[in-house]
Design a protein around this motif. Structure first.
Motif, short mmCIF file in Angstrom:
data_model
loop_
_atom_site.label_atom_id
_atom_site.label_comp_id
_atom_site.label_asym_id
_atom_site.label_seq_id
_atom_site.Cartn_x
_atom_site.Cartn_y
_atom_site.Cartn_z
N LYS A 216 0.77 -1.10 0.02
CA LYS A 216 0.13 -0.16 0.01
C LYS A 216 0.79 1.39 -0.10
CE LYS A 216 -3.85 -2.00 -0.20
NZ LYS A 216 -4.83 -1.83 -1.35
N ARG A 217 2.06 1.04 0.52
CA ARG A 217 2.88 2.38 0.56
C ARG A 217 3.49 2.51 -0.93
NH1 ARG A 217 4.51 6.97 2.52
NH2 ARG A 217 4.18 5.94 4.59
N GLY A 218 3.80 1.38 -1.59
CA GLY A 218 4.01 1.44 -2.99
C GLY A 218 2.96 2.11 -3.75
N GLN A 219 1.56 1.91 -3.60
CA GLN A 219 0.77 2.56 -4.31
C GLN A 219 0.63 4.12 -4.15
OE1 GLN A 219 -2.87 0.98 -2.59
NE2 GLN A 219 -3.10 -0.56 -4.49
N VAL A 220 0.80 4.53 -2.96
CA VAL A 220 0.83 6.12 -2.74
C VAL A 220 2.21 6.61 -3.44
CG1 VAL A 220 -0.92 5.85 -0.92
CG2 VAL A 220 1.61 5.73 -0.42
N GLU A 221 3.25 5.92 -3.33
CA GLU A 221 4.55 6.37 -3.72
C GLU A 221 4.57 6.68 -5.29
OE1 GLU A 221 6.06 8.34 -1.85
OE2 GLU A 221 5.65 7.68 0.07
N LEU A 222 3.83 5.64 -6.02
CA LEU A 222 3.86 5.79 -7.34
C LEU A 222 2.76 6.87 -7.73
CD1 LEU A 222 3.95 2.07 -8.34
CD2 LEU A 222 5.72 3.68 -8.38
N LEU A 223 1.95 7.47 -7.05
CA LEU A 223 1.06 8.55 -7.56
C LEU A 223 1.71 9.62 -8.51
CD1 LEU A 223 -1.15 9.00 -4.35
CD2 LEU A 223 -1.75 7.93 -6.47
N PRO A 224 3.02 10.16 -8.05
CA PRO A 224 3.61 11.26 -8.91
C PRO A 224 4.03 10.56 -10.25
CG PRO A 224 4.89 10.98 -6.93
CD PRO A 224 3.55 10.06 -6.76
N PRO A 285 -11.36 16.30 -8.81
CA PRO A 285 -10.20 16.43 -7.67
C PRO A 285 -8.81 16.25 -8.05
CG PRO A 285 -12.05 14.98 -6.79
CD PRO A 285 -12.21 14.93 -8.25
N GLU A 286 -8.05 17.17 -7.40
CA GLU A 286 -6.65 17.22 -7.77
C GLU A 286 -6.07 15.83 -7.96
OE1 GLU A 286 -2.52 19.36 -6.25
OE2 GLU A 286 -4.14 19.52 -5.12
N PRO A 287 -5.40 15.70 -9.09
CA PRO A 287 -4.68 14.41 -9.22
C PRO A 287 -3.54 14.27 -8.74
CG PRO A 287 -4.37 15.84 -11.11
CD PRO A 287 -5.08 16.57 -10.28
N GLY A 288 -3.01 12.83 -8.47
CA GLY A 288 -1.85 12.60 -7.68
C GLY A 288 -1.91 12.68 -6.11
N ARG A 289 -2.86 12.89 -5.80
CA ARG A 289 -3.01 12.81 -4.21
C ARG A 289 -3.44 11.66 -3.51
NH1 ARG A 289 -2.52 18.70 -2.90
NH2 ARG A 289 -2.36 17.49 -0.83
N LEU A 290 -3.33 11.57 -2.38
CA LEU A 290 -4.01 10.75 -1.32
C LEU A 290 -5.14 11.50 -0.83
CD1 LEU A 290 -4.12 8.17 0.47
CD2 LEU A 290 -2.50 9.09 1.90
N TRP A 291 -6.39 10.74 -0.82
CA TRP A 291 -7.60 11.51 -0.28
C TRP A 291 -8.21 10.75 0.87
CZ3 TRP A 291 -9.18 16.15 -2.09
CH2 TRP A 291 -8.59 16.55 -3.41
N HIS A 292 -8.51 11.32 1.95
CA HIS A 292 -9.46 10.74 3.00
C HIS A 292 -10.25 11.41 3.66
CE1 HIS A 292 -10.24 8.50 6.55
NE2 HIS A 292 -9.75 9.28 7.49
N ASP A 293 -11.73 10.99 3.53
CA ASP A 293 -12.69 11.99 3.80
C ASP A 293 -12.75 13.50 3.13
OD1 ASP A 293 -13.79 10.23 5.87
OD2 ASP A 293 -12.89 11.12 7.48
N ARG A 294 -12.58 13.02 1.82
CA ARG A 294 -12.63 13.91 0.63
C ARG A 294 -11.75 15.24 0.94
NH1 ARG A 294 -19.28 14.97 -0.06
NH2 ARG A 294 -19.92 12.64 0.10
N ARG A 295 -10.75 15.00 1.67
CA ARG A 295 -9.55 15.91 1.74
C ARG A 295 -8.19 15.36 1.41
NH1 ARG A 295 -11.97 20.75 2.06
NH2 ARG A 295 -13.42 21.06 4.04
N PRO A 296 -7.23 16.08 0.72
CA PRO A 296 -5.93 15.50 0.49
C PRO A 296 -5.25 15.42 1.71
CG PRO A 296 -6.04 17.89 -0.06
CD PRO A 296 -7.53 17.44 0.25
N ARG A 297 -4.39 14.36 1.82
CA ARG A 297 -3.76 13.84 3.02
C ARG A 297 -2.30 13.76 2.70
NH1 ARG A 297 -7.57 15.47 6.72
NH2 ARG A 297 -9.56 14.62 5.97
N PRO A 298 -1.48 14.04 3.80
CA PRO A 298 0.03 13.72 3.47
C PRO A 298 0.01 12.15 3.58
CG PRO A 298 -0.46 14.15 5.87
CD PRO A 298 -1.47 14.53 5.11
#
Length: 327
Positions: A216-224, A285-298
């Motif tokens: 799952k870390r791999g998923q979010v780090e491939l976003l950019p 919504p802004e692409p390349g972001r991690l979203w949780h409860d409709r907000r971008p998260r770190p």
């Protein structure tokens, strides 16, 4: 109180819920956030009418709920599943729920098997259907180290390799300048660093929960990387974190965790809320972001889990090589 004070206070409460983890990931977090000023609007009624969306792992849990919610917004939902008997039952449920025959269709695919992904993508492209969205929801948490048919560690194959290859192959079907790809990730990834040097989990004692979190870390780090790769096509990529939702998968893979938090676990509908919002809201919504409860998260909250550029480059090189792409 100044005009911007309610929004500022809302932001502080939202961030506090997110950083303290337990309140923000539970049903309490979503309930509080919905009542804060600035909560993003729901997608309009019929927002996906006439659109096609594919959802992997749609026979139970969050995948099943996602299919129901997308169909309720007018979409034709393509259930991409390993068990077509269960898939047909879910399709019948969806059709009945929305009162529309053919609201859900079933396709067989084992996302962890790259040859199966290629076969499915070929069949889907031959059908000539335009895809508004592709939801990579299929998941597993194996108790022991398991390999895919191509010899890759199972969680990496299922959560990273299969989704990347499937999206690449389905790019011709994804609507130009409108297609949206969603990777459904997990809060567990916050505990793990990117396994750039050992993506196949060949070193150390194997832990299913750690392997799951690493993938799952791999998923979010491939976003950019994926955002840039698919930009010219106009296809956006997003990751969504559902919070702690009670599902059959959670009960089976982490029974002690599920029992301990049962009073505050989210419903499946609460868990899919942000995924459906990302797919159906306008503007996109802004692409390349991690979203949780409709907000971008770190994507990282611990310094030890924040990858370097070199880590990300090496990991992407492994992914590309594994699925036969040019990085």
């Amino acid at each position: 109180m100044s005009p911007g004070a309610p929004e500022a206070l809302s932001h502080l409460v939202d961030v506090a819920l997110d950083r303290t983890v337990a309140p923000g990931f539970t049903s309490l977090g979503l309930a509080v956030r919905r009542r804060l000023p600035g909560w993003p609007a729901d997608p309009r009624v019929g927002a996906l009418a006439g659109r096609h969306v594919a959802v992997t792992g749609a026979t139970s849990g969050l995948g099943r709920r996602t299919a129901h919610d997308l169909a309720a917004l007018g979409a034709t939902v393509h259930l991409v599943v390993r068990d077509t008997t269960r898939g047909e039952r879910v399709a019948a449920e969806v059709d009945a729920a929305v009162g529309r025959e053919g609201a859900a269709r079933v396709w067989w695919c084992d996302v962890a098997d790259l040859e199966s992904v290629r076969t499915f993508a070929g069949r889907f492209l031959a059908a000539g259907l335009p895809l508004r969205g592709l939801v990579h929801n299929a998941g597993a948490l194996p108790a022991e180290r398991t390999e895919s048919p191509q010899g890759h560690e199972l969680t990496q194959a299922l959560h990273v390799l299969g989704p990347v290859l499937m999206t690449e192959l389905l790019l011709p079907a994804l609507e130009p300048d409108a297609g949206r790809v969603v990777l459904v990730t997990s809060g567990g990834m916050y505990t793990q660093a990117l396994p750039a040097d050992d993506p196949e989990y060949l070193e150390g004692a194997y832990s299913g929960s750690v392997a799951y979190a690493r993938s799952k870390r791999g998923q979010v780090e491939l976003l950019p990387v994926l955002t840039e790769r698919w930009r010219d096509r106009g296809v956006t990529v997003h990751a969504t974190h559902p919070g702690w939702a009670r599902t059959p998968g959670l009960d089976a893979s982490l029974p002690a965790f599920s029992r301990a938090l049962r009073p505050v676990l989210r419903t499946d509908a609460a868990g899919t809320d942000t995924t459906v919002w990302v797919l159906a809201s306008e503007p996109v919504p802004e692409p390349g972001r991690l979203w949780h409860d409709r907000r971008p998260r770190p994507t990282s909250v611990l310094p030890t889990t924040r990858p370097t550029l070199s880590d990300r480059v090496r990991y992407w090189a492994w992914v590309a090589r594994a699925v036969g792409l040019t990085p």
